[in-house]
Design a protein around this motif. Structure first.
Motif, PDB file in Angstrom:
ATOM      1  N   ALA A   1       0.812  -1.220   0.000  1.00 44.79           N
ATOM      2  CA  ALA A   1       0.000   0.000   0.000  1.00 44.79           C
ATOM      3  C   ALA A   1       0.847   1.271   0.000  1.00 44.79           C
ATOM      4  CB  ALA A   1      -0.930  -0.005   1.217  1.00 44.79           C
ATOM      5  N   PRO A   2       1.661   1.489  -1.042  1.00 39.68           N
ATOM      6  CA  PRO A   2       2.561   2.650  -1.047  1.00 39.68           C
ATOM      7  C   PRO A   2       1.808   3.974  -0.919  1.00 39.68           C
ATOM      8  CG  PRO A   2       2.451   1.625  -3.228  1.00 39.68           C
ATOM      9  CD  PRO A   2       1.775   0.699  -2.283  1.00 39.68           C
ATOM     10  N   MET A   3       2.339   4.840  -0.066  1.00 37.40           N
ATOM     11  CA  MET A   3       1.674   6.114   0.219  1.00 37.40           C
ATOM     12  C   MET A   3       2.712   7.107   0.719  1.00 37.40           C
ATOM     13  SD  MET A   3      -1.025   8.008   0.411  1.00 37.40           S
ATOM     14  CE  MET A   3      -2.317   6.786   0.075  1.00 37.40           C
ATOM     15  N   LEU A   4       2.601   8.349   0.268  1.00 42.57           N
ATOM     16  CA  LEU A   4       3.459   9.432   0.755  1.00 42.57           C
ATOM     17  C   LEU A   4       2.559  10.601   1.159  1.00 42.57           C
ATOM     18  CD1 LEU A   4       6.385  10.439   1.181  1.00 42.57           C
ATOM     19  CD2 LEU A   4       6.274  11.425  -1.117  1.00 42.57           C
ATOM     20  N   PRO A   5       2.194  10.695   2.440  1.00 43.65           N
ATOM     21  CA  PRO A   5       1.255  11.729   2.869  1.00 43.65           C
ATOM     22  C   PRO A   5       1.702  13.153   2.564  1.00 43.65           C
ATOM     23  CG  PRO A   5       1.451  10.033   4.550  1.00 43.65           C
ATOM     24  CD  PRO A   5       2.497   9.741   3.517  1.00 43.65           C
ATOM     25  N   VAL A   6       3.028  13.400   2.522  1.00 44.54           N
ATOM     26  CA  VAL A   6       3.514  14.750   2.278  1.00 44.54           C
ATOM     27  C   VAL A   6       3.486  15.111   0.789  1.00 44.54           C
ATOM     28  CG1 VAL A   6       5.971  14.222   1.964  1.00 44.54           C
ATOM     29  CG2 VAL A   6       5.303  16.372   3.027  1.00 44.54           C
ATOM     30  N   HIS A   7       3.161  14.162  -0.075  1.00 46.48           N
ATOM     31  CA  HIS A   7       3.136  14.423  -1.518  1.00 46.48           C
ATOM     32  C   HIS A   7       2.082  15.493  -1.833  1.00 46.48           C
ATOM     33  CE1 HIS A   7       2.879  13.746  -5.843  1.00 46.48           C
ATOM     34  NE2 HIS A   7       3.969  13.011  -5.751  1.00 46.48           N
ATOM     35  N   PRO A   8       2.380  16.399  -2.756  1.00 45.49           N
ATOM     36  CA  PRO A   8       1.448  17.493  -3.070  1.00 45.49           C
ATOM     37  C   PRO A   8       0.050  17.042  -3.466  1.00 45.49           C
ATOM     38  CG  PRO A   8       3.592  17.947  -4.022  1.00 45.49           C
ATOM     39  CD  PRO A   8       3.666  16.551  -3.473  1.00 45.49           C
TER      40      PRO A   8
ATOM     41  N   HIS B   1      -2.324  16.541   2.686  1.00 43.27           N
ATOM     42  CA  HIS B   1      -2.641  15.998   4.004  1.00 43.27           C
ATOM     43  C   HIS B   1      -2.463  17.100   5.056  1.00 43.27           C
ATOM     44  CE1 HIS B   1      -2.830  13.415   7.466  1.00 43.27           C
ATOM     45  NE2 HIS B   1      -2.992  12.344   6.712  1.00 43.27           N
ATOM     46  N   PRO B   2      -3.502  17.381   5.855  1.00 43.43           N
ATOM     47  CA  PRO B   2      -3.406  18.499   6.808  1.00 43.43           C
ATOM     48  C   PRO B   2      -2.329  18.337   7.870  1.00 43.43           C
ATOM     49  CG  PRO B   2      -5.374  17.166   7.220  1.00 43.43           C
ATOM     50  CD  PRO B   2      -4.815  16.711   5.905  1.00 43.43           C
ATOM     51  N   ASP B   3      -1.961  17.096   8.182  1.00 41.79           N
ATOM     52  CA  ASP B   3      -0.949  16.870   9.223  1.00 41.79           C
ATOM     53  C   ASP B   3       0.470  17.172   8.756  1.00 41.79           C
ATOM     54  OD1 ASP B   3      -2.951  16.096  10.907  1.00 41.79           O
ATOM     55  OD2 ASP B   3      -2.596  13.941  10.696  1.00 41.79           O
ATOM     56  N   TYR B   4       0.647  17.376   7.440  1.00 46.45           N
ATOM     57  CA  TYR B   4       2.003  17.540   6.908  1.00 46.45           C
ATOM     58  C   TYR B   4       2.170  18.856   6.150  1.00 46.45           C
ATOM     59  CZ  TYR B   4       2.391  12.668   8.233  1.00 46.45           C
ATOM     60  OH  TYR B   4       2.393  11.506   8.965  1.00 46.45           O
ATOM     61  N   GLN B   5       1.337  19.824   6.441  1.00 45.94           N
ATOM     62  CA  GLN B   5       1.424  21.114   5.756  1.00 45.94           C
ATOM     63  C   GLN B   5       2.736  21.837   6.044  1.00 45.94           C
ATOM     64  OE1 GLN B   5      -0.907  22.289   3.507  1.00 45.94           O
ATOM     65  NE2 GLN B   5      -1.801  20.252   3.736  1.00 45.94           N
ATOM     66  N   ASP B   6       3.326  21.530   7.194  1.00 40.64           N
ATOM     67  CA  ASP B   6       4.561  22.220   7.582  1.00 40.64           C
ATOM     68  C   ASP B   6       5.819  21.459   7.166  1.00 40.64           C
ATOM     69  OD1 ASP B   6       3.932  20.164   9.328  1.00 40.64           O
ATOM     70  OD2 ASP B   6       4.855  21.137  11.066  1.00 40.64           O
TER      71      ASP B   6
END
Length: 318
Positions: A208-215, A219-224
């Protein structure tokens, strides 16, 4: 000296840990199998500590040691010193510690190696909810089989964005020359397996490949967190098989794979696990299928994996 691991001994059922530490400090330890604590010894001021425990042969365990520099006056967890070691018993019941070498470390990234002089090397990436102190993904399975392990650990929310293609190649590639190499991970670790695996021309096993910080995720948890990776379509590609294990009912995972992974590898070997959720590797684990799945994929027995999953009768859901 501060706090150093020295050795362990095991004369069934007595397990003894020896350390070097400063006078006036104490230490405790856990023994873990997977993420489950099977034995624990409370703090002691001596330089050795022992307990009785039942251990299986040819199985890797994790030893986690805790040192309080000022004994009971050390209150904060951040002030405690923690050491981890993996160990196993051979078929004669002798205990061996698998040595770990730090290949690279900075604030948000650590790369460690467990060299067992095997011709097979796994490179694994830890997932999102981990830090530099978390045990390597797949460590017990990999080390129990006598294979080498190079483990990548991220810290906080960084998502391996401080790990460039150039740094990965510089630190790891020479360690894998002449080896049969597998790059392995799930979720964030699965994405990184696909992103970095081509540099080693490795077989890729990704859950299940996933990169939450990807544009594309927003993802609201990784806006910073700054997204630093280049598009995955531009990274070096492996000539070996790419195996993607996923739940076809997870629409978010499907969308992400279509918009990222498939731009790099348009024809991977898909292994569907219907109802497996985004935590599909954990689903396979609790159903007793993960070990056989990985072993078959190492030998490219793709059809056997599909048949085993399809024919599994009693699914335990997470």
């Amino acid at each position: 000296m501060s706090f150093e691991f020295e050795k362990v001994t095991f004369t069934e059922p007595k397990f003894t840990v020896h350390v070097k530490k400063n006078f006036g400090s104490d230490f405790a330890f856990y023994i873990l199998s997977g993420n489950k604590r099977i034995a624990a010894k409370s703090y002691i001021k001596k330089t050795y500590s022992e307990l009785e425990v039942k251990l299986e042969k040819n199985k890797v365990y994790c030893l986690k040691l805790f040192n309080r520099p000022e004994c009971e006056n050390t209150v904060l967890e951040s002030d405690k010193l923690i050491i981890k070691r993996f160990f196993y018993l051979d078929k004669y019941g002798r205990v061996f510690v698998v040595n770990e070498e730090v290949l690279y470390e900075e604030e948000r990234l650590k790369i460690t190696e467990f060299n067992q002089e095997s011709n097979i090397t796994f490179v694994t990436f830890n997932s999102a909810q981990t830090d530099k102190t978390t045990s390597p993904f797949g460590a017990e399975f990999i080390l129990s089989n006598g294979w080498n392990l190079i483990a990548l650990h991220k810290h906080d929310k960084n998502q391996y964005q401080d790990l460039s293609l150039e740094l990965f190649e510089k630190v790891i590639k020479d360690k894998t020359i002449g080896k049969k190499v597998f790059v392995y991970g799930t979720s964030l670790g699965g994405y990184c397996a696909c992103y970095f695996g081509g540099i080693l021309d490795a077989t890729i096993i990704a859950g299940a490949p996933m990169l939450p910080v990807h544009p594309i995720m927003s993802h609201p948890d990784y806006q910073d967190v700054e997204y630093k990776h280049v598009p995955i379509s531009n990274v070096p590609k492996t000539s070996k098989p790419v195996f993607i294990i996923y739940d076809p009912l997870e629409s978010g995972d499907i969308r992400f794979m279509k918009e990222t992974i498939l731009t790099a590898y348009p024809l991977p070997y898909f292994i569907p696990v219907k109802g497996g959720s985004h935590l599909v590797m954990q689903t396979l684990l609790i159903n007793g299928l993960l070990k056989a799945t990985v072993l078959d994929l190492m030998n490219y027995n793709y059809i056997d994996v599909i048949n085993r999953i399809m024919n599994h009768k009693e699914w335990v859901k997470i």
